[in-house]
Design an enzyme around this catalytic site. Structure first.
Site, PDB file in Angstrom:
ATOM      1  N   TYR A 131      49.513  22.597 107.911  1.00 40.87           N
ATOM      2  CA  TYR A 131      48.077  22.536 108.468  1.00 40.87           C
ATOM      3  C   TYR A 131      46.919  21.970 107.930  1.00 40.87           C
ATOM      4  O   TYR A 131      45.951  22.035 108.046  1.00 40.87           O
ATOM      5  CB  TYR A 131      48.197  24.240 109.236  1.00 40.87           C
ATOM      6  CG  TYR A 131      46.944  24.209 109.958  1.00 40.87           C
ATOM      7  CD1 TYR A 131      46.472  23.510 111.646  1.00 40.87           C
ATOM      8  CD2 TYR A 131      46.100  24.839 109.980  1.00 40.87           C
ATOM      9  CE1 TYR A 131      45.798  23.459 111.973  1.00 40.87           C
ATOM     10  CE2 TYR A 131      45.154  24.503 110.535  1.00 40.87           C
ATOM     11  CZ  TYR A 131      44.914  24.253 112.086  1.00 40.87           C
ATOM     12  OH  TYR A 131      43.780  24.770 112.773  1.00 40.87           O
ATOM     13  N   SER A 155      38.813  22.336 109.569  1.00 37.71           N
ATOM     14  CA  SER A 155      38.707  23.922 109.136  1.00 37.71           C
ATOM     15  C   SER A 155      38.288  24.208 108.003  1.00 37.71           C
ATOM     16  O   SER A 155      38.708  23.767 107.278  1.00 37.71           O
ATOM     17  CB  SER A 155      40.391  24.401 110.028  1.00 37.71           C
ATOM     18  OG  SER A 155      40.741  25.706 109.552  1.00 37.71           O
TER      19      SER A 155
END
Ligand SMILES: NC(=O)c1ccc[n+]([C@@H]2O[C@H](COP(=O)([O-])OP(=O)(O)OC[C@H]3O[C@@H](n4cnc5c(N)ncnc54)[C@H](O)[C@@H]3O)[C@@H](O)[C@H]2O)c1
Length: 255
Positions: free
Chosen positions: A159, A146
């Site tokens: 995350y 990401s």
């Protein structure tokens, strides 16, 4: 179908929806036989149906990528069904506890995030590599990290750290196997319109518009735009590309 991947076999995790589903469709369009893996059986079977309706070949294998026995069984089933494994897109992932800062973050959400986003990617690579190295033919692995694996942002400790970990793991494995026929890269998507984005918007209203505003192209991405980068990274066109973390983010990583 362009047939670039004719006779090849691709495995996609998290393929019941979003980016994974778009990638499964794209692999099939290029002529690959596809193993669709996910914990969501209904969505996974739906992806398989779409592929078959378009004239492709696919199977669904229900898999929790955080469980080593299930990941091993996933690779075994793929090889038993299709005879080989050429491309793997390790994409399953989730975001829980987004918006909660480090001191308030729960151990449960930490463990869940890391078991899927990081350990899951490692387990998949481990068993995929064993098969790919045994074959000895050209192969490629792409992981989904990401832009949160390239730059930190507040109130997202599990995350962000799992995705930084995914980038580190990808580069490590890319280097380890650089002299073999296996190339290993990851994509780093910016905000992409999927169920994940919708769930974050529900938990933190206004987050989707804020994410869009941060993209230089002034829009969010579509799952298919990430899928095309994955297809390119797996193709021979990317033959000199390994151990790379490739942003697919409308320019955001350059900020
Ligand atoms: N959507 C975005 O804005 C965005 C941005 C950057 C990175 N990503 C990453 O992209 C990947 C795909 O997410 P998406 O946006 O398509 O969301 P999504 O929720 O549509 O897809 C994620 C899929 O992973 C599956 N999954 C979750 N836990 C699993 C497990 N333990 N085992 C197997 N499958 C599991 C889900 O069932 C789902 O089908 C994730 O790794 C996510 O972190 C998404």
């Amino acid at each position: 179908m362009s047939g670039e991947f004719e006779g090849k076999v691709a495995l996609v995790t998290g393929a019941a929806s979003g980016i994974g589903r778009a990638a499964a469709h794209a692999f099939a369009r290029e002529g690959a036989k596809v193993t669709v893996a996910d914990i969501n059986a209904e969505g996974g079977e739906e992806t398989v149906s779409h592929i078959k309706e378009s004239g492709g070949e696919a199977i669904f294998v229900k898999t929790d990528v955080s469980k080593s026995d299930q990941v091993k069984a996933l690779i075994d089933k793929t090889v038993e069904t299709f005879g080989r494994l050429d491309y793997a897109f390790n994409n399953a992932g989730l975001g829980v506890g987004i918006g909660i800062p480090t001191a308030d973050f729960t151990e449960e959400d930490w463990d869940l995030t890391h078991s899927i986003n990081l350990k899951g990617v490692w387990l998949c690579m481990k068993y995929e590599l064993i098969q790919m190295l045994k074959q000895g033919t050209k192969a490629a692995i792409v992981n989904t990290a990401s832009i949160s694996g390239l730059a930190a942002h507040p109130a997202d400790p599990a995350y962000v750290s799992s995705k930084f970990g995914c980038v580190g793991l990808t580069k490590t494995a890319g280097l380890e196997y650089a002299k073999t026929n296996v190339r290993i890269n990851c994509v780093c998507p910016g905000p992409v319109k999927t169920g994940l984005m919708d769930r974050v918007e529900k938990a933190i209203p206004g987050s989707a518009a804020k994410a869009k505003d941060e993209v230089p192209m002034d829009r969010v991405g579509q799952p298919e735009e990430v899928a095309e980068a994955v297809i390119w990274l797996c193709s021979d066109k990317a033959s000199f590309v390994t151990a790379v973390a490739m942003p697919v983010d409308g320019g955001e990583a350059a900020l």
